[in-house]
Design a protein around this motif. Sequence first.
Motif, PDB file in Angstrom:
ATOM      1  N   PRO A  39     -24.481  11.539 -17.863  1.00 29.47           N
ATOM      2  CA  PRO A  39     -23.283  10.704 -17.981  1.00 29.47           C
ATOM      3  C   PRO A  39     -23.159   9.976 -19.320  1.00 29.47           C
ATOM      4  O   PRO A  39     -22.055   9.751 -19.800  1.00 29.47           O
ATOM      5  N   GLU A  40     -24.276   9.608 -19.916  1.00 30.98           N
ATOM      6  CA  GLU A  40     -24.198   8.886 -21.194  1.00 30.98           C
ATOM      7  C   GLU A  40     -23.914   9.800 -22.385  1.00 30.98           C
ATOM      8  O   GLU A  40     -23.665   9.316 -23.482  1.00 30.98           O
ATOM      9  N   ARG A  41     -23.954  11.106 -22.177  1.00 32.79           N
ATOM     10  CA  ARG A  41     -23.607  12.044 -23.243  1.00 32.79           C
ATOM     11  C   ARG A  41     -22.093  12.025 -23.434  1.00 32.79           C
ATOM     12  O   ARG A  41     -21.342  11.796 -22.508  1.00 32.79           O
ATOM     13  N   VAL A  42     -21.658  12.289 -24.633  1.00 28.95           N
ATOM     14  CA  VAL A  42     -20.222  12.301 -24.910  1.00 28.95           C
ATOM     15  C   VAL A  42     -19.763  13.759 -24.940  1.00 28.95           C
ATOM     16  O   VAL A  42     -20.161  14.523 -25.811  1.00 28.95           O
ATOM     17  N   PHE A  43     -18.990  14.166 -23.967  1.00 33.53           N
ATOM     18  CA  PHE A  43     -18.405  15.500 -23.937  1.00 33.53           C
ATOM     19  C   PHE A  43     -17.089  15.414 -23.193  1.00 33.53           C
ATOM     20  O   PHE A  43     -16.773  14.412 -22.570  1.00 33.53           O
ATOM     21  N   ARG A  44     -16.314  16.476 -23.269  1.00 32.74           N
ATOM     22  CA  ARG A  44     -14.997  16.504 -22.621  1.00 32.74           C
ATOM     23  C   ARG A  44     -14.947  17.636 -21.600  1.00 32.74           C
ATOM     24  O   ARG A  44     -15.535  18.692 -21.792  1.00 32.74           O
ATOM     25  N   VAL A  45     -14.224  17.376 -20.540  1.00 31.00           N
ATOM     26  CA  VAL A  45     -13.947  18.391 -19.535  1.00 31.00           C
ATOM     27  C   VAL A  45     -12.483  18.773 -19.685  1.00 31.00           C
ATOM     28  O   VAL A  45     -11.614  17.913 -19.847  1.00 31.00           O
ATOM     29  N   VAL A  46     -12.224  20.068 -19.646  1.00 31.27           N
ATOM     30  CA  VAL A  46     -10.872  20.602 -19.774  1.00 31.27           C
ATOM     31  C   VAL A  46     -10.565  21.372 -18.484  1.00 31.27           C
ATOM     32  O   VAL A  46     -11.382  22.189 -18.047  1.00 31.27           O
ATOM     33  N   VAL A  47      -9.420  21.106 -17.890  1.00 30.39           N
ATOM     34  CA  VAL A  47      -9.001  21.834 -16.690  1.00 30.39           C
ATOM     35  C   VAL A  47      -7.671  22.495 -16.997  1.00 30.39           C
ATOM     36  O   VAL A  47      -6.700  21.820 -17.362  1.00 30.39           O
ATOM     37  N   ASN A  48      -7.656  23.809 -16.882  1.00 31.63           N
ATOM     38  CA  ASN A  48      -6.439  24.588 -17.148  1.00 31.63           C
ATOM     39  C   ASN A  48      -5.816  24.209 -18.502  1.00 31.63           C
ATOM     40  O   ASN A  48      -4.627  23.944 -18.610  1.00 31.63           O
ATOM     41  N   ASP A  80      -8.764  27.415 -10.619  1.00 34.66           N
ATOM     42  CA  ASP A  80      -8.680  26.678 -11.877  1.00 34.66           C
ATOM     43  C   ASP A  80      -9.714  27.176 -12.880  1.00 34.66           C
ATOM     44  O   ASP A  80     -10.758  27.721 -12.508  1.00 34.66           O
ATOM     45  N   ARG A  81      -9.399  26.952 -14.153  1.00 31.60           N
ATOM     46  CA  ARG A  81     -10.310  27.243 -15.260  1.00 31.60           C
ATOM     47  C   ARG A  81     -10.786  25.910 -15.820  1.00 31.60           C
ATOM     48  O   ARG A  81      -9.978  25.049 -16.161  1.00 31.60           O
ATOM     49  N   VAL A  82     -12.093  25.766 -15.912  1.00 34.28           N
ATOM     50  CA  VAL A  82     -12.699  24.538 -16.412  1.00 34.28           C
ATOM     51  C   VAL A  82     -13.509  24.868 -17.651  1.00 34.28           C
ATOM     52  O   VAL A  82     -14.214  25.879 -17.683  1.00 34.28           O
ATOM     53  N   ALA A  83     -13.428  24.037 -18.658  1.00 31.94           N
ATOM     54  CA  ALA A  83     -14.262  24.176 -19.850  1.00 31.94           C
ATOM     55  C   ALA A  83     -14.982  22.857 -20.063  1.00 31.94           C
ATOM     56  O   ALA A  83     -14.425  21.790 -19.828  1.00 31.94           O
ATOM     57  N   ILE A  84     -16.221  22.958 -20.515  1.00 34.72           N
ATOM     58  CA  ILE A  84     -16.986  21.764 -20.833  1.00 34.72           C
ATOM     59  C   ILE A  84     -17.318  21.837 -22.314  1.00 34.72           C
ATOM     60  O   ILE A  84     -17.985  22.762 -22.778  1.00 34.72           O
ATOM     61  N   LEU A  85     -16.782  20.865 -23.051  1.00 32.92           N
ATOM     62  CA  LEU A  85     -16.930  20.834 -24.509  1.00 32.92           C
ATOM     63  C   LEU A  85     -18.030  19.854 -24.877  1.00 32.92           C
ATOM     64  O   LEU A  85     -18.064  18.736 -24.376  1.00 32.92           O
TER      65      LEU A  85
END
Length: 82
Positions: A48-57, A71-76
């Motif tokens: 949780p303390e890491r900085v990343f983004r979740v993308v949905v569709n 759905d399509r999910v991406a984790i950046l």
Amino acid sequence: MITIQYFGVLKDRLGVTEESIEWANGDTDALLNVLRARSDEWQAALAPERVFRVVVNDEIIYQATNIQSGDRVAILPPVTGG
């Protein structure tokens, strides 16, 4: 079933580029918890303390958002620049 894509250092660290998993119901926080429960390595990479983004569709998510089958999910990973 949802499709998850991993990018950058997450892809390298976790050893996976893309996967499909069964998904009945839940939000992005629930998905991250499921992924973190896989192993210590997954827990560390997606802490949780890491900085990343979740993308949905193709939409960047800034708060917990429902994920539905199909759905399509991406984790950046964290991005740095200068």
